[in-house]
Write an enzyme that holds these catalytic residues in place. Structure first.
Site, PDB file in Angstrom:
ATOM      1  N   HIS A   1       0.847  -1.201   0.000  1.00 19.35           N
ATOM      2  CA  HIS A   1       0.000   0.000   0.000  1.00 19.35           C
ATOM      3  C   HIS A   1       0.877   1.244   0.000  1.00 19.35           C
ATOM      4  CE1 HIS A   1      -4.225  -1.400   1.283  1.00 19.35           C
ATOM      5  NE2 HIS A   1      -3.631  -2.313   0.558  1.00 19.35           N
TER       6      HIS A   1
ATOM      7  N   TYR B   1      -9.204   5.518   7.615  1.00 15.23           N
ATOM      8  CA  TYR B   1      -9.277   5.880   9.035  1.00 15.23           C
ATOM      9  C   TYR B   1     -10.291   7.022   9.133  1.00 15.23           C
ATOM     10  CZ  TYR B   1      -4.840   3.383   9.954  1.00 15.23           C
ATOM     11  OH  TYR B   1      -3.846   2.427  10.094  1.00 15.23           O
TER      12      TYR B   1
ATOM     13  N   LYS C   1       1.546  -0.435  14.874  1.00 17.85           N
ATOM     14  CA  LYS C   1       2.967  -0.615  15.172  1.00 17.85           C
ATOM     15  C   LYS C   1       3.308  -1.900  15.939  1.00 17.85           C
ATOM     16  CE  LYS C   1       4.797   2.973  13.421  1.00 17.85           C
ATOM     17  NZ  LYS C   1       4.699   2.483  12.077  1.00 17.85           N
TER      18      LYS C   1
ATOM     19  N   TYR D   1       4.315   6.425  10.205  1.00 15.74           N
ATOM     20  CA  TYR D   1       3.418   5.317   9.851  1.00 15.74           C
ATOM     21  C   TYR D   1       4.184   4.211   9.123  1.00 15.74           C
ATOM     22  CZ  TYR D   1      -0.941   3.050   8.361  1.00 15.74           C
ATOM     23  OH  TYR D   1      -1.960   2.150   8.172  1.00 15.74           O
TER      24      TYR D   1
ATOM     25  N   PRO E   1      -3.665   0.275  18.774  1.00 15.42           N
ATOM     26  CA  PRO E   1      -3.489  -0.226  17.411  1.00 15.42           C
ATOM     27  C   PRO E   1      -3.635   0.816  16.303  1.00 15.42           C
ATOM     28  CG  PRO E   1      -5.607  -0.912  18.295  1.00 15.42           C
ATOM     29  CD  PRO E   1      -4.877  -0.247  19.412  1.00 15.42           C
TER      30      PRO E   1
HETATM   31  C1  PHB Z   1      -5.671  -4.253  10.601  1.00 14.04           C
HETATM   32  O1  PHB Z   1      -5.745  -4.481   9.390  1.00 14.04           O
HETATM   33  O2  PHB Z   1      -5.963  -5.115  11.447  1.00 14.04           O
HETATM   34  C2  PHB Z   1      -5.209  -2.923  11.070  1.00 14.04           C
HETATM   35  C3  PHB Z   1      -4.785  -1.984  10.148  1.00 14.04           C
HETATM   36  C4  PHB Z   1      -4.369  -0.747  10.578  1.00 14.04           C
HETATM   37  C5  PHB Z   1      -4.379  -0.437  11.920  1.00 14.04           C
HETATM   38  C6  PHB Z   1      -4.796  -1.372  12.846  1.00 14.04           C
HETATM   39  C7  PHB Z   1      -5.215  -2.622  12.432  1.00 14.04           C
HETATM   40  O3  PHB Z   1      -3.980   0.805  12.325  1.00 14.04           O
END
Ligand code: PHB
Ligand code: APR
Length: 380
Positions: free
Chosen positions: A72, A199, A292, A376, A288
């Site tokens: 990505h 997000y 990380k 990130y 989460p």
């Molecule tokens: C996930 O795909 O489980 C996932 C992706 C991004 C995050 C947290 C979890 O910030």
């Protein structure tokens, strides 16, 4: 029984460390309390930084990741009902992240390990580690109490593990933050909402649309602490409300897993006591939102594996400080992402407006975008 390095826990940290030690010709044993099936299906996050992908390739665990992992180059921040793309690759001069579930990383590492690795005992529950300068692991396997004498022990036994609790009171400091909300996570047989992660900051709370494959979605909703998983219809309706705009509309499909995850941050310092080391979630937890957790676990064991392989006492002595610098950077970033995107219970409209202004700055200013993107994708 004696081994050079006794590893407690066969999550990503323990399995990867065992592989690194095996490749360096260092004798080790891995003890895991759960059975193989449980460890292989436990749902966790799914974002791998470039550095993590490089390590997995180097140790021979990259083949399926290269076939099935999804690189990505950007993420979407949704706020005020509109999506704004953060071009991670442009902002970092070429870096990207991979979507490849932690469950798949664990399956690949276990397969490699069982093919030619050192002993890996499932259903071997560790109760305590004694004598931290000449450590002995006490565990039960096949109904029998056993001991394993080690030159070194590494606690890779996660947040609820026992190695951390074998450290004498007062020797460690634990820094913690609990968040006043949790994430309800679902896995659904439904194509992802969007080709990149979304997000979302909304007046109803945070939502995240992630994925596991072109046909499987991983979705999260901010919920109050103590929430029990909702009925499927309720989950889809709330996802619609938080993610559904003219550009984004959740594709529905059967929900195959549901759970509620508390959000917390914790760091134990130092990460070494005598000949006992902590690595991964056993030493630190991040919320989460920054994706990380797995990457920090990998970075810890790479640092530790190098120190063991070099035989350098100085590198072993430096382990804790080296890791903690990266850990605190990740804690800071994960805490920022979390507070930028979630609504605290009873939050005032003033706070919400500050969050929106912050989000506008992140998508509007190249400097702010670079800061988010480099954290990130991982700072190397
Ligand atoms: C996930 O795909 O489980 C996932 C992706 C991004 C995050 C947290 C979890 O910030
Ligand atoms: N004895 C033996 N094994 C144990 C014990 C014990 N007493 N306690 C815990 N374990 C095992 C758990 O069953 C688990 O398999 O230790 C392992 C710890 O694995 P993880 O929790 O996956 O931790 P880690 O390897 O550090 O990986 C960090 O996990 O929580 C996620 O987001 C986090 O992605 C990050 C990753």
């Amino acid at each position: 029984m004696h081994t050079r390095v006794g590893i407690v826990g066969a999550g990503p940290a323990g399995l990867l460390l065992a592989r690194l030690l095996h490749l360096a010709g260092i004798d080790c044993v891995v003890l895991e309390s759960r059975d193989r099936e449980y460890v292989q299906q436990r749902q966790r996050a799914g974002i791998l930084e470039q550095g993590t992908v490089d390590v997995l390739r180097e140790i021979g665990a990259g083949a399926r990741l290269d076939r099935e992992g999804m690189p990505h180059e950007g993420i979407e921040l949704l706020f005020g009902g509109r999506g704004h793309r953060i071009d991670l690759t442009d902002l970092t001069g070429g870096r990207r992240v991979w979507i490849y579930a932690q469950t798949e990383v664990v399956k690949d590492l276990i397969a490699l390990h069982l093919a030619d690795g050192p002993p890996l005992l499932f259903e071997a529950e560790v109760h305590a580690v004694t004598d931290l300068d000449r450590p002995v692991i006490h565990y039960t396997h096949a109904g029998r109490a056993q001991v394993l004498a080690c030159d070194y022990v590494v606690g890779c036994d996660g947040f609820h593990g026992v190695v951390r609790h074998s450290i004498p009171a007062g020797a460690a400091r634990v820094h913690e933050r609990a968040f006043p909300y949790s994430w309800m996570g679902i896995l659904a047989e439904a194509p992802p909402l969007h080709h990149e992660l979304v997000y979302a900051h909304t007046e109803r709370g945070f939502a995240l649309a992630s994925m596991r494959s072109p046909s499987v979605s991983r979705l999260y909703l901010q919920v109050p602490n103590g929430t029990e998983p909702w009925a499927d219809d309720e989950i889809w309706a709330e996802l619609d409300r938080r993610l559904g705009t003219s550009e984004h509309w959740p594709n529905r499909g059967p929900i195959t897993a549901k759970s509620v995850l508390p959000m917390r941050a914790s760091v134990t310092e130092p990460m070494r006591f005598g000949q006992v080391f902590l690595a991964g979630d056993a030493a630190h937890i991040v919320p989460p939102t920054g994706a990380k957790g797995l990457n920090l676990a990998v970075a810890d064991v790479v640092t530790l594996g190098r120190a063991f392989a070099s035989g350098s006492a100085e590198l072993l002595d430096a382990y804790s400080d080296t890791c903690l610098r990266r850990v605190w950077r990740a804690e800071h970033f994960s805490n920022l992402m979390t507070s930028m995107l979630h609504l605290a219970p009873g939050q005032s409209s003033f706070e919400t407006r500050l969050q929106v202004s912050w989000l506008e700055y992140v998508v509007g200013s190249r400097a702010a975008g670079v800061s988010l993107a480099e954290n990130y994708t991982g700072l190397g």
